[in-house]
Design a protein around this motif. Structure first.
Motif, PDB file in Angstrom:
ATOM      1  N   ALA A  60     -80.748 -59.487 -24.199  1.00 33.42           N
ATOM      2  CA  ALA A  60     -79.806 -58.380 -24.383  1.00 33.42           C
ATOM      3  C   ALA A  60     -78.813 -58.364 -23.224  1.00 33.42           C
ATOM      4  CB  ALA A  60     -80.555 -57.059 -24.447  1.00 33.42           C
ATOM      5  N   PHE A  61     -77.541 -58.156 -23.565  1.00 34.43           N
ATOM      6  CA  PHE A  61     -76.460 -58.129 -22.592  1.00 34.43           C
ATOM      7  C   PHE A  61     -75.637 -56.867 -22.771  1.00 34.43           C
ATOM      8  CE2 PHE A  61     -77.475 -62.493 -23.593  1.00 34.43           C
ATOM      9  CZ  PHE A  61     -77.527 -63.111 -22.359  1.00 34.43           C
ATOM     10  N   VAL A  62     -75.080 -56.350 -21.670  1.00 27.39           N
ATOM     11  CA  VAL A  62     -74.193 -55.192 -21.690  1.00 27.39           C
ATOM     12  C   VAL A  62     -72.877 -55.600 -21.049  1.00 27.39           C
ATOM     13  CG1 VAL A  62     -73.843 -52.831 -20.863  1.00 27.39           C
ATOM     14  CG2 VAL A  62     -76.110 -53.567 -21.593  1.00 27.39           C
ATOM     15  N   HIS A  63     -71.754 -55.164 -21.649  1.00 30.30           N
ATOM     16  CA  HIS A  63     -70.434 -55.503 -21.125  1.00 30.30           C
ATOM     17  C   HIS A  63     -70.019 -54.448 -20.097  1.00 30.30           C
ATOM     18  CE1 HIS A  63     -66.413 -57.568 -22.310  1.00 30.30           C
ATOM     19  NE2 HIS A  63     -66.838 -57.892 -21.110  1.00 30.30           N
ATOM     20  N   THR A  64     -70.294 -54.741 -18.837  1.00 32.56           N
ATOM     21  CA  THR A  64     -70.000 -53.823 -17.734  1.00 32.56           C
ATOM     22  C   THR A  64     -68.588 -54.063 -17.212  1.00 32.56           C
ATOM     23  OG1 THR A  64     -70.826 -55.335 -16.053  1.00 32.56           O
ATOM     24  CG2 THR A  64     -72.451 -53.864 -17.073  1.00 32.56           C
ATOM     25  N   PRO A  65     -68.103 -53.240 -16.296  1.00 34.09           N
ATOM     26  CA  PRO A  65     -66.772 -53.481 -15.722  1.00 34.09           C
ATOM     27  C   PRO A  65     -66.627 -54.846 -15.052  1.00 34.09           C
ATOM     28  CG  PRO A  65     -67.455 -51.250 -15.241  1.00 34.09           C
ATOM     29  CD  PRO A  65     -68.645 -51.948 -15.861  1.00 34.09           C
TER      30      PRO A  65
END
Length: 101
Positions: A60-65
């Motif tokens: 799982a990946f999250v698109h952070t700043p």
């Protein structure tokens, strides 16, 4: 004094429901969408906090700043991962059937 536990239970249920609503954003939400295609991943903006789960690996990946960030491996028996893998299988079968025509 049996009313206090009932009030506490009701308040806890309302609080849990409000957090549940926050945790499941709708498709028109400005951030935190669950992306299911590579096209959607490519269009995601940095800092949108969109989530992508790679079906084959379960990562799982999250698109952070600062860009895409690995968060964890989803458990293999997770219903979300099972649904993603079933969708991928259907897409492969569909594309194989189309290529044979």
């Amino acid at each position: 004094m049996k009313l206090k536990p009932a009030i506490a239970l009701g308040a806890a249920a309302l609080l849990a429901a409000s957090f549940g609503a926050l945790a499941e954003p709708t498709d028109d939400a400005p951030y935190g969408k669950h992306l299911t295609s590579t096209e959607a991943v490519a269009q995601s903006r940095a800092g949108s906090f969109d989530v992508y789960i790679d079906a084959p690996t379960g990562f799982a990946f999250v698109h952070t700043p600062t860009g895409w960030t690995f968060t964890r491996k989803v458990q293999d028996d997770s219903p979300v991962l099972a649904e993603l893998r079933a969708r991928d299988s259907r897409e492969l079968l569909t594309s194989a059937a189309l290529s044979e025509q």
